[in-house]
Motif scaffolding. Structure first.
Motif, PDB file in Angstrom:
ATOM      1  N   PRO A  25       0.825  -1.216   0.000  1.00 36.91           N
ATOM      2  CA  PRO A  25       0.000   0.000   0.000  1.00 36.91           C
ATOM      3  C   PRO A  25       0.857   1.263   0.000  1.00 36.91           C
ATOM      4  N   THR A  26       0.304   2.307  -0.563  1.00 37.02           N
ATOM      5  CA  THR A  26       0.972   3.607  -0.574  1.00 37.02           C
ATOM      6  C   THR A  26       0.514   4.388   0.658  1.00 37.02           C
ATOM      7  N   ARG A  28      -0.801   7.226   2.980  1.00 42.56           N
ATOM      8  CA  ARG A  28      -1.639   8.393   2.727  1.00 42.56           C
ATOM      9  C   ARG A  28      -1.000   9.611   3.384  1.00 42.56           C
ATOM     10  N   SER A  54       2.007   9.325   5.808  1.00 41.63           N
ATOM     11  CA  SER A  54       3.291  10.006   5.646  1.00 41.63           C
ATOM     12  C   SER A  54       3.133  11.476   5.971  1.00 41.63           C
ATOM     13  N   THR A  84      11.843   1.759   3.554  1.00 45.02           N
ATOM     14  CA  THR A  84      11.150   1.083   2.458  1.00 45.02           C
ATOM     15  C   THR A  84      10.113   0.116   3.023  1.00 45.02           C
TER      16      THR A  84
END
Length: 142
Positions: A25-26, A28, A54, A84
């Motif tokens: 997932p990225t 938010r 983030s 990462t």
């Protein structure tokens, strides 16, 4: 009939068993209103899952993160810029980077305050200590 059954059986195994791991997932981004140094986010995290956020800051800025949960079961970690995110062989999220002191994986942090060591984007990872967790998180950067 036998060929059709074999075809559907193969199709079933192809779709259900051979699928790749879920994508990573990225995080938010947490946004601050114009002129404000504070942002608030909220949600629900399922047991065993993680919510990712983030926030970008400069070296030396003071940051305070506080999470509240009705059942007292939401915690967070804060990772420094350059961390990462990947999945291990079991599909569990892995974070490769340095956590801030007092907000690491084993700290079960619900509040953290301190000066940020470097400029960049910090990763905040929310999880549950037991069961599913509803939460509200406040992030303040000055």
């Amino acid at each position: 009939m036998r060929i059709a059954a074999s075809f559907f059986l193969c199709l079933f195994f192809l779709v259900s068993g051979a699928s790749a791991a879920d994508p990573v997932p990225t995080p938010r981004p947490i946004y601050f209103a114009t002129g404000s140094s504070k942002g608030t986010v909220g949600g629900h995290v399922l047991r065993g899952e993680r919510d990712l956020y983030s926030v970008t800051a400069a070296a030396g800025q003071a940051m305070t993160v506080t999470i509240t949960a009705p059942e007292g079961n939401a915690v967070f970690q804060i990772y420094q810029p350059g961390t990462t995110i990947a999945r291990d062989n079991d599909g569990i999220l892995e974070f490769k980077g340095n956590a801030l002191r007092g907000a690491g994986e084993t700290d079960d942090a619900t509040r953290w305050s301190g000066r940020l060591p470097q400029r960049g984007t910090y990763l905040i990872v929310i999880g549950s200590t037991r069961g599913n967790a509803g939460y509200t998180m406040d992030v303040k950067i000055e």
